[in-house]
Structure formats: structure tokens, C-alpha cells
Design a protein around this motif. Structure first.
Motif, PDB file in Angstrom:
ATOM      1  N   ASP A  59      38.259  36.531  32.830  1.00 40.52           N
ATOM      2  CA  ASP A  59      38.392  35.295  33.596  1.00 40.52           C
ATOM      3  C   ASP A  59      39.727  35.340  34.345  1.00 40.52           C
ATOM      4  O   ASP A  59      40.736  34.815  33.867  1.00 40.52           O
ATOM      5  CB  ASP A  59      38.332  34.093  32.665  1.00 40.52           C
ATOM      6  CG  ASP A  59      38.346  32.784  33.425  1.00 40.52           C
ATOM      7  OD1 ASP A  59      38.004  32.783  34.628  1.00 40.52           O
ATOM      8  OD2 ASP A  59      38.720  31.756  32.823  1.00 40.52           O
ATOM      9  N   LEU A  60      39.716  36.018  35.486  1.00 37.70           N
ATOM     10  CA  LEU A  60      40.913  36.176  36.314  1.00 37.70           C
ATOM     11  C   LEU A  60      40.615  35.682  37.723  1.00 37.70           C
ATOM     12  O   LEU A  60      39.471  35.736  38.173  1.00 37.70           O
ATOM     13  CB  LEU A  60      41.329  37.650  36.378  1.00 37.70           C
ATOM     14  CG  LEU A  60      41.764  38.307  35.075  1.00 37.70           C
ATOM     15  CD1 LEU A  60      41.891  39.813  35.265  1.00 37.70           C
ATOM     16  CD2 LEU A  60      43.080  37.719  34.604  1.00 37.70           C
ATOM     17  N   PRO A  61      41.629  35.252  38.457  1.00 41.99           N
ATOM     18  CA  PRO A  61      41.408  34.824  39.847  1.00 41.99           C
ATOM     19  C   PRO A  61      41.120  36.030  40.745  1.00 41.99           C
ATOM     20  O   PRO A  61      41.539  37.154  40.455  1.00 41.99           O
ATOM     21  CB  PRO A  61      42.725  34.160  40.228  1.00 41.99           C
ATOM     22  CG  PRO A  61      43.742  34.818  39.362  1.00 41.99           C
ATOM     23  CD  PRO A  61      43.047  35.133  38.063  1.00 41.99           C
ATOM     24  N   LYS A  62      40.430  35.800  41.842  1.00 44.16           N
ATOM     25  CA  LYS A  62      40.144  36.863  42.812  1.00 44.16           C
ATOM     26  C   LYS A  62      41.367  37.190  43.662  1.00 44.16           C
ATOM     27  O   LYS A  62      41.449  38.257  44.261  1.00 44.16           O
ATOM     28  CB  LYS A  62      38.984  36.465  43.721  1.00 44.16           C
ATOM     29  CG  LYS A  62      37.653  36.457  43.035  1.00 44.16           C
ATOM     30  CD  LYS A  62      36.542  36.160  44.023  1.00 44.16           C
ATOM     31  CE  LYS A  62      35.199  36.164  43.317  1.00 44.16           C
ATOM     32  NZ  LYS A  62      34.113  35.869  44.246  1.00 44.16           N
ATOM     33  N   THR A  76      45.142  40.905  46.011  1.00 40.87           N
ATOM     34  CA  THR A  76      43.706  40.894  45.759  1.00 40.87           C
ATOM     35  C   THR A  76      43.287  42.306  45.373  1.00 40.87           C
ATOM     36  O   THR A  76      44.045  43.247  45.554  1.00 40.87           O
ATOM     37  CB  THR A  76      42.930  40.375  46.994  1.00 40.87           C
ATOM     38  OG1 THR A  76      41.559  40.172  46.641  1.00 40.87           O
ATOM     39  CG2 THR A  76      43.024  41.340  48.157  1.00 40.87           C
ATOM     40  N   HIS A  77      42.064  42.445  44.863  1.00 39.31           N
ATOM     41  CA  HIS A  77      41.637  43.784  44.456  1.00 39.31           C
ATOM     42  C   HIS A  77      41.324  44.664  45.667  1.00 39.31           C
ATOM     43  O   HIS A  77      41.728  45.811  45.718  1.00 39.31           O
ATOM     44  CB  HIS A  77      40.431  43.714  43.517  1.00 39.31           C
ATOM     45  CG  HIS A  77      39.982  45.050  43.031  1.00 39.31           C
ATOM     46  ND1 HIS A  77      40.819  45.910  42.336  1.00 39.31           N
ATOM     47  CD2 HIS A  77      38.795  45.705  43.157  1.00 39.31           C
ATOM     48  CE1 HIS A  77      40.160  47.022  42.052  1.00 39.31           C
ATOM     49  NE2 HIS A  77      38.944  46.916  42.534  1.00 39.31           N
ATOM     50  N   GLY A  78      40.601  44.135  46.629  1.00 43.04           N
ATOM     51  CA  GLY A  78      40.356  44.880  47.855  1.00 43.04           C
ATOM     52  C   GLY A  78      38.930  45.341  48.064  1.00 43.04           C
ATOM     53  O   GLY A  78      38.639  46.020  49.054  1.00 43.04           O
ATOM     54  N   GLN A  79      38.016  44.966  47.201  1.00 45.83           N
ATOM     55  CA  GLN A  79      36.637  45.445  47.343  1.00 45.83           C
ATOM     56  C   GLN A  79      35.902  44.848  48.539  1.00 45.83           C
ATOM     57  O   GLN A  79      34.873  45.358  48.942  1.00 45.83           O
ATOM     58  CB  GLN A  79      35.835  45.204  46.055  1.00 45.83           C
ATOM     59  CG  GLN A  79      35.514  43.740  45.760  1.00 45.83           C
ATOM     60  CD  GLN A  79      36.518  43.091  44.851  1.00 45.83           C
ATOM     61  OE1 GLN A  79      37.711  43.354  44.935  1.00 45.83           O
ATOM     62  NE2 GLN A  79      36.054  42.207  43.978  1.00 45.83           N
ATOM     63  N   TYR A  80      36.457  43.823  49.157  1.00 46.18           N
ATOM     64  CA  TYR A  80      35.778  43.194  50.291  1.00 46.18           C
ATOM     65  C   TYR A  80      36.266  43.699  51.640  1.00 46.18           C
ATOM     66  O   TYR A  80      35.810  43.241  52.678  1.00 46.18           O
ATOM     67  CB  TYR A  80      35.936  41.668  50.213  1.00 46.18           C
ATOM     68  CG  TYR A  80      35.379  41.111  48.931  1.00 46.18           C
ATOM     69  CD1 TYR A  80      34.017  41.176  48.660  1.00 46.18           C
ATOM     70  CD2 TYR A  80      36.209  40.552  47.973  1.00 46.18           C
ATOM     71  CE1 TYR A  80      33.495  40.688  47.474  1.00 46.18           C
ATOM     72  CE2 TYR A  80      35.700  40.061  46.780  1.00 46.18           C
ATOM     73  CZ  TYR A  80      34.341  40.138  46.540  1.00 46.18           C
ATOM     74  OH  TYR A  80      33.825  39.663  45.361  1.00 46.18           O
ATOM     75  N   GLY A 105      44.221  47.089  45.477  1.00 45.27           N
ATOM     76  CA  GLY A 105      43.834  48.343  44.840  1.00 45.27           C
ATOM     77  C   GLY A 105      42.484  48.787  45.355  1.00 45.27           C
ATOM     78  O   GLY A 105      42.258  48.857  46.555  1.00 45.27           O
ATOM     79  N   HIS A 106      41.571  49.069  44.440  1.00 43.55           N
ATOM     80  CA  HIS A 106      40.162  49.377  44.674  1.00 43.55           C
ATOM     81  C   HIS A 106      39.884  50.786  45.174  1.00 43.55           C
ATOM     82  O   HIS A 106      38.975  51.430  44.686  1.00 43.55           O
ATOM     83  CB  HIS A 106      39.516  48.348  45.602  1.00 43.55           C
ATOM     84  CG  HIS A 106      38.049  48.551  45.779  1.00 43.55           C
ATOM     85  ND1 HIS A 106      37.163  48.476  44.724  1.00 43.55           N
ATOM     86  CD2 HIS A 106      37.314  48.854  46.872  1.00 43.55           C
ATOM     87  CE1 HIS A 106      35.933  48.713  45.182  1.00 43.55           C
ATOM     88  NE2 HIS A 106      36.003  48.942  46.474  1.00 43.55           N
ATOM     89  N   THR A 107      40.623  51.294  46.137  1.00 41.30           N
ATOM     90  CA  THR A 107      40.287  52.603  46.715  1.00 41.30           C
ATOM     91  C   THR A 107      40.738  53.771  45.847  1.00 41.30           C
ATOM     92  O   THR A 107      40.277  54.896  46.045  1.00 41.30           O
ATOM     93  CB  THR A 107      40.932  52.796  48.101  1.00 41.30           C
ATOM     94  OG1 THR A 107      42.358  52.815  47.957  1.00 41.30           O
ATOM     95  CG2 THR A 107      40.502  51.697  49.065  1.00 41.30           C
ATOM     96  N   HIS A 108      41.645  53.524  44.914  1.00 38.85           N
ATOM     97  CA  HIS A 108      42.227  54.558  44.047  1.00 38.85           C
ATOM     98  C   HIS A 108      43.084  55.538  44.840  1.00 38.85           C
ATOM     99  O   HIS A 108      43.396  56.626  44.350  1.00 38.85           O
ATOM    100  CB  HIS A 108      41.148  55.332  43.272  1.00 38.85           C
ATOM    101  CG  HIS A 108      40.368  54.498  42.313  1.00 38.85           C
ATOM    102  ND1 HIS A 108      40.011  54.966  41.075  1.00 38.85           N
ATOM    103  CD2 HIS A 108      39.869  53.235  42.390  1.00 38.85           C
ATOM    104  CE1 HIS A 108      39.313  54.034  40.429  1.00 38.85           C
ATOM    105  NE2 HIS A 108      39.215  52.975  41.220  1.00 38.85           N
TER     106      HIS A 108
END
Length: 156
Positions: A59-62, A76-80, A105-108
Motif C-alpha cells: 500500500d504505497l502511493p504512485k 514515480t516508478h516510471g511504468q507509464y 526507476g522501472h527501466t533498470h
């Protein structure tokens, strides 16, 4: 001067969270850009965290915001962001949220780019690097509005 330690995408390897904390004691802020897949959320205590696309049970914020020495930062994570027009989408996000720095992040794959007044930062992955990069995390130093980013290779 403020020190922000940034990590992302450890994908369940909680030892990486402990490793980064141990290596960067005395940091002003710790940021996790998502996909921690932490099975014990307490390991993220002290971190500003956002939810990654693999953090289903957390349960974490986007997204999160931080203002350090007058520098507004968006996390933000970056998946969008996708792969096409990625920088345009990131630029639009910073503009809409009145921020100068985007941490994701997201792309590694690590990234530190300056585009006009905007900065884009990705610390890479502490566990599963891509694109020929090493396992890594980042340290962002902010001193009187000036930014200096250092990518740190995991030596474990």
C-alpha cells in the motif's frame, strides 16, 4: 548541502535495501522508486517510497513530491512513460507538477539527463540491471540549487 540516496527495482532482494542504507549512512533522504517487492514493509522504514508495477501487495502511493533547498522533485516508478516520446511525457509531467527534477526507476537502466531546467534521474537497478549497465543506486547532492548526481556501482 543535502544528500538524497536513490534506489529502485531490487525485486524482493531486501539485502539490497540494507546494503544501500549501510553504504550511505548520514544521508538526508532515502528514496525508493518502486518494485521493492518487500515482503516486510518495515525494511523500507525511513524511505520515501512509491509503488512499482510489481508491488501488488504494498500500500504505497504512485507518486511523491519532495522539496530540497528550493528544488521541487517529483518521484514515480516510471511504468507509464513508455518508450516512444518518453522525454516529452516526462517533461510534461514535470511542467504540470511544477517540479524541476524527476526521479524514477522501472527501466533498470541508469540515467542522468538535463533538458533545459529539467533533470531526469534513474538510479538503475540494484538487482537486475539491463542494457549492459551494472547493479547500481544513485546519490543526488543539492547545494544552493545546484545538482550533482553520482551513480554508485554495487560492490557486493
Amino acid at each position: 548541502m543535502k544528500k538524497i540516496v536513490i534506489m529502485s527495482d531490487n525485486h524482493g532482494d531486501q539485502s539490497m535495501i540494507d546494503y544501500v542504507k549501510e553504504q550511505e549512512q548520514g544521508a538526508d533522504y532515502f528514496v525508493h522508486c518502486g518494485d521493492s517487492e518487500a515482503y516486510d514493509i518495515r525494511v523500507l522504514e525511513g524511505f520515501i517510497c512509491v509503488k512499482g508495477n510489481n508491488d501488488w501487495s504494498l500500500d504505497l502511493p504512485k507518486e511523491a513530491r519532495l522539496n530540497v533547498e528550493g528544488v521541487p522533485i517529483f518521484i514515480t516508478h516510471g511504468q507509464y512513460f513508455g518508450y516512444f516520446n518518453r522525454e516529452l511525457v516526462m517533461n510534461d509531467l514535470l511542467t504540470r507538477h511544477h517540479c524541476r527534477v524527476l526521479i524514477s526507476g522501472h527501466t533498470h537502466m541508469p540515467m542522468f539527463e538535463k533538458d533545459g531546467d529539467f533533470y531526469y534521474i534513474n538510479p538503475g537497478s540494484t538487482t537486475l540491471p539491463r542494457g549492459g549497465s551494472d547493479r547500481s543506486y544513485g546519490v543526488l547532492l543539492i547545494d544552493n540549487g545546484k545538482l550533482d548526481f553520482r551513480l554508485k556501482k554495487i560492490q557486493k
